[in-house]
Design a protein around this motif. Sequence first.
Motif, PDB file in Angstrom:
ATOM      1  N   GLN A  62       0.671  -1.266  -0.189  1.00 24.03           N
ATOM      2  CA  GLN A  62       0.021  -0.213   0.075  1.00 24.03           C
ATOM      3  C   GLN A  62       1.003   1.422  -0.003  1.00 24.03           C
ATOM      4  O   GLN A  62       0.897   1.856   1.080  1.00 24.03           O
ATOM      5  N   GLY A  66      -3.433   7.631  -3.326  1.00 21.60           N
ATOM      6  CA  GLY A  66      -4.642   7.441  -2.972  1.00 21.60           C
ATOM      7  C   GLY A  66      -5.545   8.670  -3.027  1.00 21.60           C
ATOM      8  O   GLY A  66      -4.947   9.516  -3.585  1.00 21.60           O
ATOM      9  N   LEU A  71      -8.340   7.719   2.429  1.00 24.97           N
ATOM     10  CA  LEU A  71      -9.110   6.532   2.257  1.00 24.97           C
ATOM     11  C   LEU A  71     -10.499   6.756   2.715  1.00 24.97           C
ATOM     12  O   LEU A  71     -10.602   6.950   3.991  1.00 24.97           O
ATOM     13  N   PRO A 274      -0.802   5.950   1.765  1.00 25.76           N
ATOM     14  CA  PRO A 274      -1.875   4.858   2.481  1.00 25.76           C
ATOM     15  C   PRO A 274      -1.543   4.124   3.620  1.00 25.76           C
ATOM     16  O   PRO A 274      -2.196   3.912   4.532  1.00 25.76           O
ATOM     17  N   ARG A 278      -3.437   3.612   6.817  1.00 24.26           N
ATOM     18  CA  ARG A 278      -3.897   2.340   7.695  1.00 24.26           C
ATOM     19  C   ARG A 278      -3.258   2.348   9.120  1.00 24.26           C
ATOM     20  O   ARG A 278      -4.027   1.956  10.027  1.00 24.26           O
TER      21      ARG A 278
END
Length: 429
Positions: A62, A66, A71, A274, A278
């Motif tokens: 990842q 993005g 996200l 990203p 996360r």
Amino acid sequence: MIGSFSRFAAGLTTETAFDVLAVARRLRAAGKDVIELQIGDSPFPTPPHALAAAHTALDADQTHYGPSLGLPEFRTAIAQSLQRDFGLEVTAEQVAVGAGAKIFQTFFCEAFLEAGDAVLIYEPAFPTYVPNVLRRGAVPVVAPLRPERGFRPDPHDLARFLHTQPRAKAVFLNSPHNPTGSVLSPDDLLAFARLLHDTPVWLFSDEPYCHMVWQGRHISPLSLPELRERTVAVYTFSKSYSMSGWRCGFAVAPVPVIQVLGKLLNTSLSCVPPFVQRACQAALEQDGPTRDQYMHRFRTKVDLLVRELNRLEGITVTPPAGTFYVFADVRPICQRLGITSHGLAMYLLEGADDRQGLACLGGECFGASGQGFLRFSCAEPDERLVQAVQFLGRVVAAVSADGPAAARLHRWLDQHPQYRRGEDRATSR
Ligand SMILES: Cc1ncc(COP(=O)(O)O)c(C=O)c1O
């Protein structure tokens, strides 16, 4: 060199904490034992679930672009966390993710300010508010935070601002407050709401310390219907989750404002990495207990620092209502030694001792109203905080008596005349 810099760039003032950090690290590398209480960082590691989620995301590659606003699952998790932590009704569409909290000062100013617009800033203030206002050619209007009000912003200053500034466009609020540790009361916010009603004025509500309230509770302008529609509230993972180096934060605002922030993100950062998002999502969803434990430890540190500093002659400290900063009144010491408060800070770091140093900031790094104060952060282990205060006490006692230490201070002031009281010409804030 070809051509010349813009007037804005040439006159740009910066966050002194990073300059002092650079000096502290240089001295450390050269072998000096420096206790670093200059920057608002944490001595605690990234929480475990956040770290694990980042590893998983990296293993899953990842590592690409993005969506600019963040996200979708992360924006939803943020909205849910605001409901859980502060009872705020926020949807994912009202959230924009950015690289920390600071970048949203720039975006807020770009979103709302035209040249000549007036912006109210309560001072002492976070040092990058003024440069971001100036970036747009707008006009910072400064109002002092007064010790007798516990450094909470006075609504009378807002009333005067609205009354005297035909181009009044925005107000910067910061609660819990860096550097003074003040926390807005519900009555303060109601007074703000009454005054701003029916004006075109936007509120930048800077809330990086939302989980660090030691007296009262954190209240965001987002919780008042009268203010919600004119507020851009800003949060970060730097403080609550000890993740300053991950550079992740977010803004909450009405949907049309978020759409504009999306364009500003698109044309500058593109997106926050990203895997960082996360990690931060996992922090929100699973690291609440670690965060609470960290907050408790910060509170203990603040209490320790306040207690130790208050033992020293010439220093007065009021316990902060929030944040991990202690804002100590050292005016009697500065007066006696003929030194500015940032001069005292720099002397403690560079000049006082060849082997040991203490890094902290003079209150004037947050604007002229901060003169005579020292700001200490709690970014070191407890025993180092105690050592820091012992060192400060030792240095001040030594230079106050006639002798080699006083002579050393005078020599240092001869080499750094900008730190003599009355000759403060610092351009950095
Ligand atoms: C009041 C205030 N605003 C913004 C920031 C910047 O936060 P970040 O490092 O997450 O961008 C800080 C950091 O010290 C702060 O104290």
